[in-house]
Write an enzyme that holds these catalytic residues in place. Structure first.
Site, PDB file in Angstrom:
ATOM      1  N   HIS A   1      33.541 -69.443  -3.117  1.00 46.43           N
ATOM      2  CA  HIS A   1      33.516 -67.995  -2.836  1.00 46.43           C
ATOM      3  C   HIS A   1      34.795 -67.338  -3.357  1.00 46.43           C
ATOM      4  CE1 HIS A   1      31.867 -64.763   0.154  1.00 46.43           C
ATOM      5  NE2 HIS A   1      32.347 -64.221  -0.962  1.00 46.43           N
TER       6      HIS A   1
ATOM      7  N   SER B   1      36.781 -61.140   3.923  1.00 46.44           N
ATOM      8  CA  SER B   1      35.383 -61.378   4.295  1.00 46.44           C
ATOM      9  C   SER B   1      35.175 -62.512   5.288  1.00 46.44           C
ATOM     10  CB  SER B   1      34.550 -61.651   3.040  1.00 46.44           C
ATOM     11  OG  SER B   1      35.036 -62.790   2.355  1.00 46.44           O
TER      12      SER B   1
ATOM     13  N   ASP C   1      28.664 -69.620  -6.234  1.00 41.92           N
ATOM     14  CA  ASP C   1      29.986 -69.292  -5.698  1.00 41.92           C
ATOM     15  C   ASP C   1      29.902 -68.969  -4.211  1.00 41.92           C
ATOM     16  OD1 ASP C   1      32.862 -68.640  -6.001  1.00 41.92           O
ATOM     17  OD2 ASP C   1      32.183 -66.615  -5.481  1.00 41.92           O
TER      18      ASP C   1
ATOM     19  N   THR D   1      23.653 -59.107  -4.753  1.00 43.20           N
ATOM     20  CA  THR D   1      23.186 -58.240  -3.678  1.00 43.20           C
ATOM     21  C   THR D   1      24.051 -58.400  -2.442  1.00 43.20           C
ATOM     22  OG1 THR D   1      21.696 -59.915  -2.780  1.00 43.20           O
ATOM     23  CG2 THR D   1      20.825 -58.473  -4.491  1.00 43.20           C
TER      24      THR D   1
ATOM     25  N   THR E   1      37.778 -55.853   0.803  1.00 46.45           N
ATOM     26  CA  THR E   1      36.687 -56.477   0.071  1.00 46.45           C
ATOM     27  C   THR E   1      35.611 -55.449  -0.239  1.00 46.45           C
ATOM     28  OG1 THR E   1      35.544 -57.065   2.127  1.00 46.45           O
ATOM     29  CG2 THR E   1      37.045 -58.707   1.207  1.00 46.45           C
TER      30      THR E   1
ATOM     31  N   GLU F   1      29.094 -70.849   5.191  1.00 52.11           N
ATOM     32  CA  GLU F   1      30.487 -71.069   4.799  1.00 52.11           C
ATOM     33  C   GLU F   1      31.369 -71.097   6.060  1.00 52.11           C
ATOM     34  OE1 GLU F   1      31.752 -68.077   2.032  1.00 52.11           O
ATOM     35  OE2 GLU F   1      30.078 -68.406   0.682  1.00 52.11           O
TER      36      GLU F   1
ATOM     37  N   ASP G   1      16.778 -53.555  -8.480  1.00 55.93           N
ATOM     38  CA  ASP G   1      17.524 -52.981  -7.359  1.00 55.93           C
ATOM     39  C   ASP G   1      16.611 -51.999  -6.634  1.00 55.93           C
ATOM     40  OD1 ASP G   1      19.268 -51.416  -5.678  1.00 55.93           O
ATOM     41  OD2 ASP G   1      20.955 -52.190  -6.842  1.00 55.93           O
TER      42      ASP G   1
ATOM     43  N   ARG H   1      25.791 -63.082  -1.950  1.00 57.64           N
ATOM     44  CA  ARG H   1      25.908 -63.636  -0.605  1.00 57.64           C
ATOM     45  C   ARG H   1      25.058 -64.897  -0.512  1.00 57.64           C
ATOM     46  NH1 ARG H   1      29.907 -61.312  -0.348  1.00 57.64           N
ATOM     47  NH2 ARG H   1      30.617 -59.738   1.160  1.00 57.64           N
TER      48      ARG H   1
END
Length: 391
Positions: free
Chosen positions: A264, A45, A242, A185, A66, A247, A146, A218
């Site tokens: 992450h 990722s 996380d 999500t 991923t 990042e 969702d 995310r």
């Protein structure tokens, strides 16, 4: 055939060696010159696969080991006729393990029972749906949000079994009614189901005092500045993070305010990584017309700890914590990030933790033998994802 492969992808030689010559590079350091004459690109990722990277490239296949694909310009690949594959679900169980480990730890610290909480799950894909299944098996009340799935199921007129949390609710309803909110999500920046800053300043302000907010989806799905402001100001909610905005140059102040801050790695089990490598190997083999005879079970080594025995009953959550920490203790990852950021700085420390991530297995690799009255723990331990046998 030349394959450029992220250096952190395990079993790459075993899976891709027969297809051609491998060039292993750190994922964040892959440059246009590296892929100019490559036939295939295999990433995770942290590599942005876009026009800037592929403008002058001969790449005909891109695989990401991923679940997520928001680092891939899929429209570009389609336009250029480049084959593509991802690994949906490869590390979903590892992320659920992370969530349970984190919630069991925070509940112990703060003195509340996980089994008595109402948990909101935002995003019911591979991870969210598996988290829902485990929590429901533990008799934990859940609500699920969702909108894309809710819309699809309404359009298809699918009936949902009575009482199941897949009777979707709105995000605002989750925020209003749940003690714990878990984000799982994908990042969608535009459109009716955009998730960019899904938890904006207004929604973060609406979180009830005592709420636990966990993000293993995310980083850009949360307004980090607003969350930092809530934590530094009222300080009346708990954050388990996380994933992060920007990042690896994450917000150090937000990291310091989070109850659990990890780099992450929620899905970074050996089992999940190997599953992702194997899934992309299968896709690449099909793309280039090679026969694949690699058995996934052969790729996975035996765990260092394969079994434990409980000889007497424990309170359910004590038993869950004992077995969870026998396999994976999230405090290790929290502490490692704090340590490496001090030694190397935020950016290098974050990447160091990911590049040097220690061996981690999934709950399902542990067999739990129950003797005597410990047999009463069979159902909750099975629900949490362990192998269980009463003897």
């Amino acid at each position: 055939m030349k394959l450029v492969v992220d250096a952190n992808i395990p079993a790459a030689e075993a899976c891709f060696g027969r297809a051609g010559t491998l060039h292993r590079l750190p994922g964040r350091d892959i440059r246009p010159a590296d892929v100019a004459d490559a036939d295939a690109l295999i990433v995770r990722s942290i590599t942005q696969v876009n026009q800037a990277l592929l403008a002058q490239s001969a790449v005909r296949f891109v695989g990401t080991c991923t679940i997520g694909t928001d680092h891939i310009d899929r429209a570009l690949l389609s336009e250029r006729g480049i084959g593509f594959a991802s690994a949906p679900g490869c590390n979903a169980d590892a992320v659920v393990d992370y969530v349970l480990s984190s919630l069991l730890l925070v509940s112990e610290r703060e003195g509340w029972s996980l089994l008595e909480r109402k948990i909101g799950i935002v995003g019911a894909g591979n991870v969210g749906s598996r988290l829902q299944q485990r929590l429901q098996a533990l008799d934990v009340e859940t609500l699920v949000c969702d909108p894309p799935r809710a819309e699809t199921e309404r359009a298809q007129k699918e009936r949902v079994a009575a009482g199941r949390a897949s009777q979707f609710v709105s995000l605002d309803s989750v925020i209003e009614h749940c003690d714990v909110v878990c984000l799982h999500t994908p990042l969608v920046k535009e459109g009716p189901h955009a998730t960019y800053q899904l938890l904006n300043a207004e929604r973060i302000n609406d979180l009830s005092p005592g709420t636990v907010l966990l993000n293993a989806g995310r980083g850009d799905c949360i307004d980090g500045l607003a969350l930092r402001s809530r934590l530094a100001g009222k300080g009346d909610i708990t954050a388990i993070l996380d994933v992060w905005e920007d990042e690896p140059e994450i917000d150090a102040a937000l990291r310091d305010l989070a109850a659990m801050a990890t780099p992450h790695i929620a899905g970074h089990s050996l089992d999940g990584k190997l599953r992702g490598t194997w899934m992309i190997q299968q896709a690449l083999s099909q793309h280039v017309g090679l026969t694949s005879d690699i058995d996934f079970n052969i790729l996975c080594p035996s765990p260092a700890l394969s079994a434990i025995t409980l000889q007497q009953a424990l309170p359910i959550e004590d038993a869950l914590r004992l077995c969870t920490r026998a396999v994976y203790d999230v405090r290790r990852d929290h502490d490692a990030l704090q340590r490496q950021v001090i030694h190397l700085g935020v950016k290098k420390g974050f990447d160091h933790c990911r590049a040097n991530y220690p061996l981690r297995r999934e709950f399902a690799t542990l067999r739990v033998f129950l003797e005597n009255d410990a047999a009463v723990l069979e159902a909750p331990l099975l629900a949490a994802g362990f192998q269980v046998r009463c003897v």
